[in-house]
Design a protein around this motif. Structure first.
Motif, PDB file in Angstrom:
ATOM      1  N   ILE A  56       0.838  -1.199   0.000  1.00 44.91           N
ATOM      2  CA  ILE A  56       0.000   0.000   0.000  1.00 44.91           C
ATOM      3  C   ILE A  56       0.873   1.249   0.000  1.00 44.91           C
ATOM      4  O   ILE A  56       0.634   2.199  -0.754  1.00 44.91           O
ATOM      5  N   MET A  57       1.890   1.263   0.836  1.00 42.90           N
ATOM      6  CA  MET A  57       2.763   2.420   0.910  1.00 42.90           C
ATOM      7  C   MET A  57       3.440   2.695  -0.427  1.00 42.90           C
ATOM      8  O   MET A  57       3.455   3.836  -0.909  1.00 42.90           O
ATOM      9  N   ARG A  58       3.978   1.645  -1.047  1.00 45.79           N
ATOM     10  CA  ARG A  58       4.708   1.828  -2.303  1.00 45.79           C
ATOM     11  C   ARG A  58       3.798   2.257  -3.441  1.00 45.79           C
ATOM     12  O   ARG A  58       4.232   2.924  -4.383  1.00 45.79           O
ATOM     13  N   ASN A  96       1.293   4.304  -3.123  1.00 43.41           N
ATOM     14  CA  ASN A  96       0.683   5.597  -2.781  1.00 43.41           C
ATOM     15  C   ASN A  96       1.625   6.732  -3.175  1.00 43.41           C
ATOM     16  O   ASN A  96       2.637   6.972  -2.520  1.00 43.41           O
ATOM     17  N   VAL A 146       1.385   9.866  -2.829  1.00 39.00           N
ATOM     18  CA  VAL A 146       1.397  11.008  -1.917  1.00 39.00           C
ATOM     19  C   VAL A 146       1.661  10.550  -0.487  1.00 39.00           C
ATOM     20  O   VAL A 146       1.199  11.168   0.477  1.00 39.00           O
ATOM     21  N   ARG A 147       2.449   9.506  -0.333  1.00 40.74           N
ATOM     22  CA  ARG A 147       2.693   8.939   0.991  1.00 40.74           C
ATOM     23  C   ARG A 147       3.706   9.733   1.802  1.00 40.74           C
ATOM     24  O   ARG A 147       3.718   9.673   3.017  1.00 40.74           O
ATOM     25  N   GLY A 148       4.588  10.471   1.153  1.00 40.35           N
ATOM     26  CA  GLY A 148       5.724  11.030   1.853  1.00 40.35           C
ATOM     27  C   GLY A 148       5.602  12.503   2.187  1.00 40.35           C
ATOM     28  O   GLY A 148       5.103  13.299   1.388  1.00 40.35           O
ATOM     29  N   TRP A 149       6.084  12.868   3.370  1.00 42.84           N
ATOM     30  CA  TRP A 149       6.122  14.276   3.744  1.00 42.84           C
ATOM     31  C   TRP A 149       7.314  14.973   3.089  1.00 42.84           C
ATOM     32  O   TRP A 149       7.191  16.080   2.586  1.00 42.84           O
ATOM     33  N   GLY A 154       9.594  11.309  -2.190  1.00 44.51           N
ATOM     34  CA  GLY A 154       8.748  11.108  -3.359  1.00 44.51           C
ATOM     35  C   GLY A 154       9.002  12.162  -4.410  1.00 44.51           C
ATOM     36  O   GLY A 154       9.938  12.958  -4.319  1.00 44.51           O
ATOM     37  N   ARG A 212       4.676  15.946  -5.463  1.00 47.47           N
ATOM     38  CA  ARG A 212       3.746  15.087  -4.740  1.00 47.47           C
ATOM     39  C   ARG A 212       4.011  15.027  -3.244  1.00 47.47           C
ATOM     40  O   ARG A 212       3.123  14.685  -2.470  1.00 47.47           O
TER      41      ARG A 212
END
Length: 344
Positions: A13-15, A17, A19-22, A25, A29
């Motif tokens: 799921i993380m990989r 996504n 827009v997962r990173g603050w 990425g 994004r």
């Protein structure tokens, strides 16, 4: 309700996504870059369901809901509250200190009286139209000889009984439009609530500081917490699906409009954060529990956009361009995909 995956699923799921990173990425994004563009925040929202353009929409909530309605109407959607309201001349003049009053141009109908700020007051209004719950004098309170206050309305001045009852009938008829709805858009406003101790009813607004001081035993202040607010929302969803469309879907958001003033012994900024946090947690729990409830992040979009763009000069009301930006995200999320699928 907790969310739980095995490690492989979580990594997948993380990989997947973008827009997962603050701070990681693609530059456009990652949250760090999106938060520092100097423009309105862009949020990647994945809705649970699509809205058919023909579905009648019912909205309920704080003044932010009225801004949402205006955009829905302008885009040709079937808003059930369109054409409902109370004559503008029945409203108080806007008061910056109390955050009360408002309305439309004289002679027009304003939906502002439909504003609902606390979840408990929303529940009482829905019980009135869906479960035929009745109240003495329709819930109106006579504060002075033939000067009647409607505790379930918003922004109305004291009126003679006949006029107050006529407005109450208008507002009840407006709320009853929920029976025709296929989807409900709820905007949760605040947790601070006032009760009428004679009836036990949660008021939508208090009658003003003068009357609170004159009638201290009649009116009581309550700041509802997570458990009570969640319980109220669960009863609202159940009541609507039992008495309206059995497959009603809900979009829930939290109003970014802050408290005009707090009645707690706290900085209003801190009190507002506490109130919104409870409502956001309740919205998240509903989102997790039910496939027919989606959370729409208007709160996050507004609060993480530059305040000079997001808010009007009073730092209380949301700027029109900000509302339009939020609703642009709403339309792309809930309407555009369905239109593209139909076109194909």
């Amino acid at each position: 309700m907790r969310i739980e995956y095995d490690a492989g699923t979580a990594l997948s799921i993380m990989r997947g996504n973008p827009v997962r990173g603050w701070t990681s990425g693609k530059p456009e994004r990652m949250a760090k870059d999106r938060l520092t563009t100097g423009s309105f925040l862009s949020v990647d929202h994945k809705p649970k369901f699509q809205i058919e353009p023909s579905w009648p929409i019912f909205t309920m909530g704080s003044c932010f809901a009225r801004g949402v309605e205006n955009v829905l109407i302008s885009r040709g959607l079937l808003l059930l509250l369109n054409g409902h309201g109370v004559p503008a001349e029945h409203f108080e003049t806007w008061n910056e200190e109390t955050g009360r009053g408002g309305g439309a141009a004289r002679g027009e109908l304003s939906r502002g009286a439909l504003n609902k700020y606390s979840v408990r007051s929303m529940a009482h209004e829905l019980k009135r139209v869906l479960m035929n719950e009745s109240y003495p004098e329709e819930g109106l309170i006579e504060l002075a000889p033939n000067q009647w206050f409607d505790p379930h309305a918003s922004g109305l001045k004291l009126l003679d009984k006949e006029t107050a009852l006529a407005n109450r009938r208008k507002l009840t008829a407006a709320t009853a439009q929920i029976k025709q709805a296929r989807i409900c858009f709820f905007t949760l406003g605040l947790t601070e609530t006032w009760l009428d101790s004679e009836t036990g009813l949660a008021m939508n607004t208090h009658p003003g500081p003068v009357w609170l001081s004159r009638m201290p035993e009649r009116f009581r202040f309550v700041d509802y917490g997570y458990e009570a607010t969640l319980s109220d929302m669960l009863s609202i969803l159940t009541m609507i699906r039992q008495h309206c469309h059995p497959e009603m879907r809900f979009i829930v958001t939290v109003s970014p409009v802050p408290l005009g003033a707090t009645f707690k012994d706290a900085d209003v900024i801190v009190a507002n954060s506490a109130s919104k946090s409870v409502l956001r947690a309740v919205a998240e729990e509903l989102y997790r529990r039910f496939d027919f409830v989606d959370y729409f992040p208007s709160y996050e979009i507004v609060l993480n956009s530059p305040r000079t763009l997001a808010f009007e000069e009073d730092q209380l009301h949301i700027a029109r361009d900000m509302v339009a930006t939020v609703m642009g995200t709403f339309e792309r999320s809930y309407l555009d995909a369905g239109r593209q699928a139909n076109a194909a």
